[in-house]
Design a protein around this motif. Sequence first.
Motif, mmCIF file in Angstrom:
data_model
loop_
_atom_site.group_PDB
_atom_site.id
_atom_site.type_symbol
_atom_site.label_atom_id
_atom_site.label_comp_id
_atom_site.label_asym_id
_atom_site.label_seq_id
_atom_site.Cartn_x
_atom_site.Cartn_y
_atom_site.Cartn_z
ATOM 1 N N GLN A 296 -20.992 48.602 -1.973
ATOM 2 C CA GLN A 296 -22.522 48.977 -2.127
ATOM 3 C C GLN A 296 -23.318 48.263 -3.061
ATOM 4 N N GLU A 297 -22.725 47.395 -3.719
ATOM 5 C CA GLU A 297 -23.342 46.746 -4.802
ATOM 6 C C GLU A 297 -23.836 47.685 -5.793
ATOM 7 N N ARG A 298 -23.234 48.509 -6.268
ATOM 8 C CA ARG A 298 -23.699 49.747 -7.224
ATOM 9 C C ARG A 298 -23.301 49.019 -8.641
ATOM 10 N N GLY A 299 -23.637 47.929 -9.111
ATOM 11 C CA GLY A 299 -23.589 47.406 -10.116
ATOM 12 C C GLY A 299 -24.791 47.014 -11.278
ATOM 13 N N ARG A 300 -24.619 47.075 -12.481
ATOM 14 C CA ARG A 300 -25.669 46.629 -13.346
ATOM 15 C C ARG A 300 -24.980 45.971 -14.417
ATOM 16 N N LEU A 301 -25.702 44.893 -14.865
ATOM 17 C CA LEU A 301 -25.305 43.939 -15.945
ATOM 18 C C LEU A 301 -25.881 44.229 -17.158
ATOM 19 N N GLU A 302 -24.806 44.244 -18.222
ATOM 20 C CA GLU A 302 -25.524 44.403 -19.480
ATOM 21 C C GLU A 302 -25.075 42.852 -20.051
ATOM 22 N N THR A 303 -26.017 42.688 -21.003
ATOM 23 C CA THR A 303 -26.053 41.163 -21.267
ATOM 24 C C THR A 303 -25.958 41.165 -23.079
ATOM 25 N N THR A 304 -25.144 40.191 -23.576
ATOM 26 C CA THR A 304 -25.052 40.260 -25.023
ATOM 27 C C THR A 304 -25.544 38.644 -25.320
ATOM 28 N N PRO A 305 -26.666 38.512 -26.010
ATOM 29 C CA PRO A 305 -27.270 37.280 -26.300
ATOM 30 C C PRO A 305 -26.160 36.430 -27.252
ATOM 31 N N VAL A 306 -26.216 35.111 -26.763
ATOM 32 C CA VAL A 306 -25.353 34.169 -27.538
ATOM 33 C C VAL A 306 -26.522 33.283 -28.085
ATOM 34 N N LEU A 307 -26.366 33.059 -29.586
ATOM 35 C CA LEU A 307 -27.319 32.531 -30.147
ATOM 36 C C LEU A 307 -26.754 31.244 -31.014
ATOM 37 N N ASP A 308 -27.805 30.236 -31.410
ATOM 38 C CA ASP A 308 -27.261 29.256 -32.122
ATOM 39 C C ASP A 308 -27.535 29.501 -33.603
ATOM 40 N N ARG A 309 -27.380 28.516 -34.276
ATOM 41 C CA ARG A 309 -27.353 28.680 -35.914
ATOM 42 C C ARG A 309 -28.841 29.400 -36.386
ATOM 43 N N GLU A 310 -29.858 28.855 -35.761
ATOM 44 C CA GLU A 310 -31.006 29.384 -36.088
ATOM 45 C C GLU A 310 -31.697 30.577 -35.358
ATOM 46 N N GLY A 311 -30.494 31.201 -34.685
ATOM 47 C CA GLY A 311 -31.025 32.410 -34.056
ATOM 48 C C GLY A 311 -31.606 32.350 -32.660
ATOM 49 N N ARG A 312 -31.698 31.305 -32.201
ATOM 50 C CA ARG A 312 -32.380 31.092 -30.724
ATOM 51 C C ARG A 312 -31.204 31.388 -29.649
ATOM 52 N N THR A 313 -31.932 32.040 -28.585
ATOM 53 C CA THR A 313 -30.780 32.411 -27.560
ATOM 54 C C THR A 313 -30.379 31.242 -26.677
ATOM 55 N N LEU A 314 -29.079 31.090 -26.716
ATOM 56 C CA LEU A 314 -28.878 30.082 -25.715
ATOM 57 C C LEU A 314 -28.558 30.443 -24.107
ATOM 58 N N HIS A 315 -27.928 31.880 -24.171
ATOM 59 C CA HIS A 315 -28.097 32.614 -22.731
ATOM 60 C C HIS A 315 -27.601 33.995 -23.138
ATOM 61 N N GLY A 316 -27.495 34.580 -22.170
ATOM 62 C CA GLY A 316 -26.959 36.197 -22.194
ATOM 63 C C GLY A 316 -25.765 36.221 -21.462
ATOM 64 N N ALA A 317 -24.730 36.763 -22.191
ATOM 65 C CA ALA A 317 -23.451 36.888 -21.826
ATOM 66 C C ALA A 317 -23.390 38.250 -21.026
#
Length: 666
Positions: free
Chosen positions: A446-467
């Motif tokens: 039934q696709e009863r799912g929800r994604l929780e994301t943890t940001p992956v950041l570079d050295r300057e704190g910019r987001t590369l993607h969300g895990a």
Amino acid sequence: MTFAFAPAQRANTAAQHQPGLSLQWRVLALVTGMLLLLACAAVGLQAWTLAQGLRAEQAVRNAEAAQTLAAAWSRPRGDATSLRALAESRFALGREDGIRLHAAQGLAPVSLSRVPGESAAPAWFVRAWPLAVPAGRSAVAVAGNPLAAQESARGATAETVLEVESSLDWAYQLLWQTVSRSAALLALFAAAASLLTAAVLRGWLQPWQLTLDQLQALSVGRLTPMDESGPPEMRKLARSMNATVRDLRQDLAEQTEQVLRLQRQAQTDTLTGVALRHHFLGQLQRRLADPQRGCAAVLIVRVCDLEALNLRAGREATDRLLCAVAQVLLTYVDRVPGTLAGRLNGGDFALCLPVGGVAQETALSLREALGALPVLRSAGAQAVVGGVDDLTHTSCSLALAEADAALARAEAGEAGGAAVDGHGDLVADAAGASAWHLQIAEALTQERGRLETTPVLDREGRTLHGACTLHLQLVAGAAHQPPRSWLALARRAQLLPRVDLLTVQLALHAIAADRQARCVRVAAAAWSTPGYVAAVQALLQAAPTQARALSIELVAPETVDASVGPLAALAAWAPTGVRLGLAHGAEMPKNLGALQAAGMAFVTLASAHLRGVATDPALQAYAQGLLQLLHELDLRVLLDGAADPHDLDRLWSWGLDGAAAPLPGV
């Protein structure tokens, strides 16, 4: 010899792959243009030559018509009305476009003209090639003609001039037919010549294209040899390029071997060959914290009274005894994939079993194997075994504490030298496991799912993607549950492929909603399942825009021999534009070159794998060599899990590209 790339060169990689007109198309366009230019010149020259001939022919026709009509008018006809009637009857035949009769005093008793009618030639062609031909002129003798008497009465010269313009329809029709047919034939010839040129060029340029492909592969660290066939010049170039590739491969192999040596020095006890304490604990913590691994067990082996044994038998004999104990443990590591062995301190060794329920049996067989060691009996030493079974969702320190408590009982003689305790976590019975299976399967269907994301950041704190991490709503209307509460049971029920497939699907939907880059992790049990790679490929192909913002991280298999398994997934998914990576790739550096050549773009390192790098010189040398190797393969390096701030600072200084948030000091 190395093939490292400067940051500026990496930044320009996208510019180097911008689409443009290839050399083959440029040459083909040039040849086609030249052929068309020659065809146009040939048609134009033919049209000009024919037009000159038609003008001469038309001038002759005009002169003959003027002479014929002048001879008819020279005979006595009567008055001017009769002359006009004669001219109109001639004009009605349609062979002339104009007939004019001029008297000596400028009078024109006859002036007939008409606009040329439509011909087979288009109007634009008539305007482009005007056939301007002077009218035919002829003097008309009017002696004995009433017109002559009228002219003589006014004192005029008894002579008139006749001008005749014959019709040009036939000339334009002939010119148009000749030019159009010639142009069509020359166009067909140019098209055939272009196709032939394209076929020849494709054969000629294929070796150059192979060379270009090899150079592009080298620019991103892919060492691909090329065929040495073709023209002599290309064979020489191919041999030179392949020699360079062989040198780079040898250099890469030497560098990989150096990283492996540094890895062994940083993680392996030089005396016994098992893992050092910090590395074993890091691996154990990752194993226990990963719900996909299922249950595990930990055994501790202790050589009793090691200090007294060292004084009594000597250092060399003690070292031989410790090596013999380690060899017994390494036998389990070699025979059972996923087993870990480490040295905790002087006489304490640990063995982590990848599955639960067999710790008691393993402890007894291990105790018998140790008791049968000749070096142990000759030294009068004793070894005891203690452990804990069915470990799930627990900490490393708690597991070692429970195993140490069992070891204390074994050392006190309460269990005959081998004691194993059960862990306090819930172990589902058959009915409970079946209910969990149904709940998880229904939630996935039934696709009863929800994604929780943890940001992956570079050295300057910019987001590369969300895990992304999938949380499932096991009961309709209830709260979504994190993976630690159900993923182990999903793994046992062989539902991991469906779990990871739903995670990919939800990540694509989330990207379509907010256009934020995301990363999903796919377990080895999923991508090795038949049909899973094709199912994910279909999802990515159905959403090409979202696929370019998605990263898929393949979990490295536990055994090095099976590490080439992701090649099929990389080959199928890379053309869709998705970025592909490898989790825990530091444990299999020998295979990174093949995976990178197949399309892998980044590697995620476990923070436990590099724990203590800020203070351990051997681990520092290994981490520096590993990061250098990954960067020379043009792979982005990310760090997974919480890291010590000092360790993270060192890794940033050595070129780490990103780490999971929260980042200390950012």
